[in-house]
Design a protein around this motif. Sequence first.
Motif, mmCIF file in Angstrom:
data_model
loop_
_atom_site.group_PDB
_atom_site.id
_atom_site.type_symbol
_atom_site.label_atom_id
_atom_site.label_comp_id
_atom_site.label_asym_id
_atom_site.label_seq_id
_atom_site.Cartn_x
_atom_site.Cartn_y
_atom_site.Cartn_z
ATOM 1 N N ARG A 61 31.092 -0.643 -21.307
ATOM 2 C CA ARG A 61 31.636 0.035 -20.118
ATOM 3 C C ARG A 61 30.668 -0.027 -18.944
ATOM 4 N NH1 ARG A 61 35.136 5.351 -21.947
ATOM 5 N NH2 ARG A 61 36.243 4.346 -23.668
ATOM 6 N N GLU A 62 29.395 0.087 -19.224
ATOM 7 C CA GLU A 62 28.405 -0.032 -18.144
ATOM 8 C C GLU A 62 28.409 -1.447 -17.576
ATOM 9 O OE1 GLU A 62 25.204 1.159 -15.536
ATOM 10 O OE2 GLU A 62 26.969 2.079 -16.427
ATOM 11 N N PRO A 86 26.919 6.794 -15.527
ATOM 12 C CA PRO A 86 26.316 5.472 -15.589
ATOM 13 C C PRO A 86 24.968 5.525 -16.307
ATOM 14 C CG PRO A 86 26.005 6.372 -13.406
ATOM 15 C CD PRO A 86 26.838 7.364 -14.171
ATOM 16 N N THR A 120 32.213 -4.748 -11.776
ATOM 17 C CA THR A 120 33.195 -4.323 -10.783
ATOM 18 C C THR A 120 32.526 -4.021 -9.439
ATOM 19 O OG1 THR A 120 34.669 -3.455 -12.479
ATOM 20 C CG2 THR A 120 34.968 -2.591 -10.257
ATOM 21 N N ARG A 140 31.395 -1.716 -15.381
ATOM 22 C CA ARG A 140 31.188 -0.934 -14.158
ATOM 23 C C ARG A 140 30.330 -1.717 -13.167
ATOM 24 N NH1 ARG A 140 27.692 2.290 -11.500
ATOM 25 N NH2 ARG A 140 25.979 1.851 -12.915
#
Length: 119
Positions: free
Chosen positions: A91-92, A12, A98, A95
């Motif tokens: 993508r971060e 992350p 989510t 993430r």
Amino acid sequence: MLNEKLIKKYLPLTQTTYYILISLTSPLHGYGIMQKVEELSAGEVSLGPGTLYGALGKLEKDGLIKKISEEENERRKSYILTEIGMEISRREFERLKTLVTRTEHIFASEGYMNEEKGI
């Protein structure tokens, strides 16, 4: 093809790195990046020149951003996000989204998300 090993190395992201990358979806020079990060973070993240230029050097070396111009006096270098930098940022974002989606019910159902409890 994207370098999955590099992507995993970065994720992350730290809060500071995330804001730096997101600020570079359009070209900016150092001072502009500092201003944009402060704006995006609502003043929560304030970058000093040493922190910023150290981060930019590492991000450029790893290919997440690229230098696109230098003004005549060579003190103003502009940067932009690369394809891999955008993918890592995306993508971060996913993430974080989510995490919130999967856990917000806990705070809502327990009454944690009210002003009396400071959240």
